[in-house]
Every structure is written in C-alpha cells, then in structure tokens.
Design a protein around this motif. Structure first.
Motif, short mmCIF file in Angstrom:
data_model
loop_
_atom_site.label_atom_id
_atom_site.label_comp_id
_atom_site.label_asym_id
_atom_site.label_seq_id
_atom_site.Cartn_x
_atom_site.Cartn_y
_atom_site.Cartn_z
N TYR A 1 -2.86 -19.56 27.44
CA TYR A 1 -4.31 -19.71 27.62
C TYR A 1 -4.73 -19.29 29.03
O TYR A 1 -5.72 -18.58 29.22
CB TYR A 1 -4.70 -21.16 27.35
CG TYR A 1 -6.09 -21.53 27.83
CD1 TYR A 1 -7.22 -21.13 27.10
CD2 TYR A 1 -6.26 -22.28 28.99
CE1 TYR A 1 -8.50 -21.47 27.55
CE2 TYR A 1 -7.53 -22.61 29.43
CZ TYR A 1 -8.65 -22.21 28.70
OH TYR A 1 -9.90 -22.53 29.15
N TRP B 1 -9.23 -30.09 29.44
CA TRP B 1 -9.20 -28.64 29.72
C TRP B 1 -9.78 -27.83 28.56
O TRP B 1 -10.35 -26.77 28.78
CB TRP B 1 -7.76 -28.18 29.96
CG TRP B 1 -7.16 -28.68 31.24
CD1 TRP B 1 -7.82 -29.11 32.36
CD2 TRP B 1 -5.77 -28.80 31.55
NE1 TRP B 1 -6.94 -29.49 33.34
CE2 TRP B 1 -5.66 -29.31 32.87
CE3 TRP B 1 -4.60 -28.52 30.85
CZ2 TRP B 1 -4.45 -29.54 33.50
CZ3 TRP B 1 -3.38 -28.75 31.47
CH2 TRP B 1 -3.31 -29.26 32.78
N TRP B 2 -9.57 -28.29 27.32
CA TRP B 2 -9.92 -27.49 26.14
C TRP B 2 -11.02 -28.17 25.33
O TRP B 2 -11.18 -29.40 25.36
CB TRP B 2 -8.71 -27.30 25.23
CG TRP B 2 -7.66 -26.38 25.78
CD1 TRP B 2 -7.69 -25.71 26.97
CD2 TRP B 2 -6.43 -26.03 25.15
NE1 TRP B 2 -6.56 -24.96 27.12
CE2 TRP B 2 -5.76 -25.13 26.03
CE3 TRP B 2 -5.83 -26.36 23.95
CZ2 TRP B 2 -4.51 -24.58 25.71
CZ3 TRP B 2 -4.59 -25.82 23.64
CH2 TRP B 2 -3.94 -24.93 24.51
N THR B 3 -11.72 -27.37 24.54
CA THR B 3 -12.71 -27.90 23.60
C THR B 3 -11.98 -28.49 22.40
O THR B 3 -10.81 -28.14 22.14
CB THR B 3 -13.65 -26.80 23.12
OG1 THR B 3 -12.89 -25.85 22.34
CG2 THR B 3 -14.34 -26.09 24.29
N VAL C 1 -0.47 -23.53 26.73
CA VAL C 1 -1.35 -23.66 27.89
C VAL C 1 -1.15 -22.49 28.85
O VAL C 1 -2.11 -21.93 29.38
CB VAL C 1 -1.11 -25.00 28.62
CG1 VAL C 1 -2.02 -25.11 29.84
CG2 VAL C 1 -1.37 -26.17 27.67
N GLN D 1 -10.50 -25.76 20.23
CA GLN D 1 -9.27 -25.16 20.73
C GLN D 1 -8.07 -26.07 20.47
O GLN D 1 -6.99 -25.59 20.11
CB GLN D 1 -9.40 -24.89 22.24
CG GLN D 1 -10.33 -23.74 22.60
CD GLN D 1 -10.52 -23.63 24.11
OE1 GLN D 1 -11.01 -24.57 24.75
NE2 GLN D 1 -10.15 -22.49 24.68
N LYS E 1 -7.05 -16.17 30.10
CA LYS E 1 -8.28 -16.50 30.83
C LYS E 1 -8.41 -15.69 32.12
O LYS E 1 -9.48 -15.17 32.45
CB LYS E 1 -8.29 -18.00 31.13
CG LYS E 1 -9.44 -18.45 32.02
CD LYS E 1 -9.33 -19.95 32.32
CE LYS E 1 -10.41 -20.41 33.30
NZ LYS E 1 -10.27 -21.86 33.61
#
Length: 382
Positions: free
Chosen positions: A234, A268-270, A231, A273, A238
């Motif tokens: 990420y 937070w993520w798809t 995370v 992901q 980002k």
C-alpha cells in the motif's frame, strides 16, 4: 486399516533423578525386537492395539493455530540444490525402512536411541521403534517412533493385608509421543519430505532430537506477515518513486507497529480497504479467528465477520464496536443483563462519551438498593 508389523524394537530409558534430565546418569537397555509372528502373539500388540491407527489418522494442520500445537508437520531441511539424501535425519529413518534383517534393524535402532539420549529433555520411559506396512494402500513401510514416559504413583491391587503394591516403570498409552514417517496428507498419498510429530507435553523432546527438520510457522504468524506485506505494498503504491521524509516515517511506523505485541488501532485505512484485505486472508482460511480488546472488554469472532456482523466506529471522541446478530445467547454466569429490553441504537448513541466519573455521576446512573430510595422503573415485576 490393515497394518502388518515387520519389526518392533522395545527399549527402556533410565535417568538418575527425573528432575535432572540433563544429568550424566542416562542409560538405556534394549529389551527385545519382535518380528511379525512374535509381535502378533505378544502383550505389546495388545498394548498398542489401536495406537498405530490413531497416529496415522490423527489430524494435523500445516500451519497450526499455535506454536505449541501438539501435532505438527515436519519437513527435512536441505541446502538449495541438494536432495533428501543430504539430510542426516532422513538418512537414519531411511536406513531403518530399508533394513533387510532383524539384526540390521536392531543395530540402526540402537544408533537412533543413542542419538535421542543426547537431547536435553530426556526422561525415563519406554522407547519403541516400529516398522509396519499399511497393506490397504502401500507396499512400502511406515516408520513409527513412540516414547512413553514412566507414570508416577501407579499401584496394582494386592492382597487384603497390603491392599496395593507399587508398580515400577509403569507406562500408559494415553500420553504416547510419536513420530510417523512418511507423512500421509491424504489416504493413499505419501509425502517423503515430511513426517508427522505428536507430543502433547510442553517439552519439545522430538523437536530437539530431530535437528535437521523444520516446522511450518503457526497460522497467526503467517497471516501477520501477509498483513505487513499488504501495508508495505500500500505504501509503495501510494508513494511510487517518492522517497520523501514522510514516506520513510510511514515505513518506520509500520515496522514499529508490526514488532509490537500489544497494538493500538492505527486508523490508516478506510473500512472498505480493510474489508478487501481481510477478504484475501479469509479466502485462504474461512474460519480465521479475529479478536481484540476495547477498554476492558474482549471480543472474539471471525475475521469474516468484520464489516458484516462487527463494525468499528467513533462517537463523541470514544471508540465504539457494534456487533449485530439475530439473537443473544448466554451460558455460564447468569446476570441481570439477560433480562434487559434493548434500546434502539439511536437512543444509545447520546450516552456514548457522556458518562461522568463515578464520583460525579448523576443518580440516573447509580444503583439504589431496594427500599432505600425511589425506583427509576416502576414496571419491574417484583
């Protein structure tokens, strides 16, 4: 496995009041030290007949599934740049392994037991220190430390008049706590930096005793740290060089989430992901467990199942979990659910998020005892 016993010292530990292991009334006595020939003809050899083989063959995970795993791998701790010889626990073990006479072995074994007696959780029982070669693979010996706590309420059959007689200081092989050094990760391979420790009870006797030995983190903690690292990576990708307030808020949210024992879905993520991140963890441990609770329902499975057999979704403002498989299997706790004819998923979707509170529920969703009202299913065969 062909073991060849070199020395075995047998000690008995007494404590005044087993409920107060930290009391000052702790003492021990050396009963006897056996050599190869005397050991082979002894009762202790029969008592420990297969125990040494069991200890060596006992499986152990480098990163156990729980911090309370009974069997662990310990590693001698040293300061950066220093060798094994700087570790006090290792030095004591190595002196025992290098003992060249019975008298020297007894002296070092006595020193080891005295150190063990200073730990906080000592209980009465037998303490055995053994040095034995495994001739199948090695010429150097293994060191075994075994602790057998006294068994309460043990009796032997006596005569017809008294029926039973109490046995004092009884011990049992079924609850032996043990240390094996060095650790043998695979047959024919030794790891001199490591030992194998086994203690089935909750008391951490040997961990307290080995003050300069560390243990690998349990698997859930290791995997959790990797997820948090993912995370953070990420967020770094980002935001790049952006040090905005929004970025700091995201980073703070991650810290709060990671420190919480009970966590909500973060969104937070798809799913794609998440599946990529999960695949990186599953590659390290294919059977990595995965569990969660939705409402009052707990689901347990494998992380590898996410995105394949387990799907998360939202519908009508409610969270939904879809679990797919070829067949249901029920075990204990028989219920009418086992008799249901499953609906098509498209017929279930309108119900999600539409259920009313019990006091406002339509009769369609209420239960009417047989004989007290109309049935909503005339096909029931009884």
């Amino acid at each position: 496995m062909d073991f060849n016993m070199q020395y075995l010292s047998f000690f008995v530990i007494h404590t005044d009041g087993e409920e107060s292991a930290a009391s000052s009334g702790k003492r021990f006595k050396h009963y006897q030290t056996l050599e190869e020939d005397t050991y082979e003809d002894s009762e202790i050899q029969k008592f420990l007949d297969d125990e040494f083989k069991r200890i060596v063959k006992r499986k152990v995970e480098r990163n156990p599934n729980s911090a309370n795993a009974p069997t662990k791998i310990g590693r001698f701790m040293v300061e950066p740049g220093y060798e094994l010889g700087s570790n006090q626990n290792y030095n004591l073990f190595q002196r025992l392994r290098e003992a060249d006479s019975k008298e020297r072995f007894i002296g070092i074994a006595d020193e080891l037991v005295r150190i063990y007696m200073d730990t906080s959780a000592v209980r009465g029982g037998a303490f055995i220190i053994a040095l034995s070669k495994l001739n199948t693979y090695f010429d150097e010996p293994f060191l075994f430390l075994l602790k057998c706590d006294f068994e309460p309420k043990i009796a032997r059959i006596s005569d017809e008049r008294s029926l039973v007689s109490q046995v004092e200081m009884a011990i049992s092989a079924r609850s032996i706590k043990s240390i094996q050094y060095p650790h043998m990760p695979e047959e024919g391979m030794l790891e001199h930096w490591e030992l194998k420790i086994h203690q089935a009870s909750h008391a951490r006797y040997f961990e307290d005793f080995l003050k300069y030995v560390s243990y690998e983190k349990p698997l859930p903690e290791v995997m959790g740290e990797q997820v948090v690292e993912m995370v953070h990576q990420y967020i770094a990708d980002k935001w790049q060089e952006d040090e905005s307030t929004e970025r700091r808020e995201e980073e703070n949210a991650v810290e709060v989430w990671a420190a919480s024992e009970k966590r909500d879905l973060q969104e937070w993520w798809t799913p794609e992901q998440v599946e990529v991140a999960a695949a990186a963890l599953v590659e390290q441990k294919p059977d990595l467990a995965f569990s969660f609770k939705l409402g009052d329902v707990t689901v347990k499975g494998l992380l590898a199942d996410f995105g394949g057999a387990i799907h998360f979704a939202k519908h009508n403002g409610r969270y939904v979990v879809v679990i797919e498989g070829d067949a249901f299997q029920f075990e204990k706790g028989m219920s009418p659910v086992e008799l249901v004819q499953p609906l098509d998923l498209v017929d279930v979707m309108p119900r999600i998020g539409s259920r009313k509170p019990p006091e406002d529920a339509d009769s369609e969703y209420s239960y009417t005892p047989a004989g007290e009202g109309p049935s909503h299913n005339d096909d029931v065969p009884w």
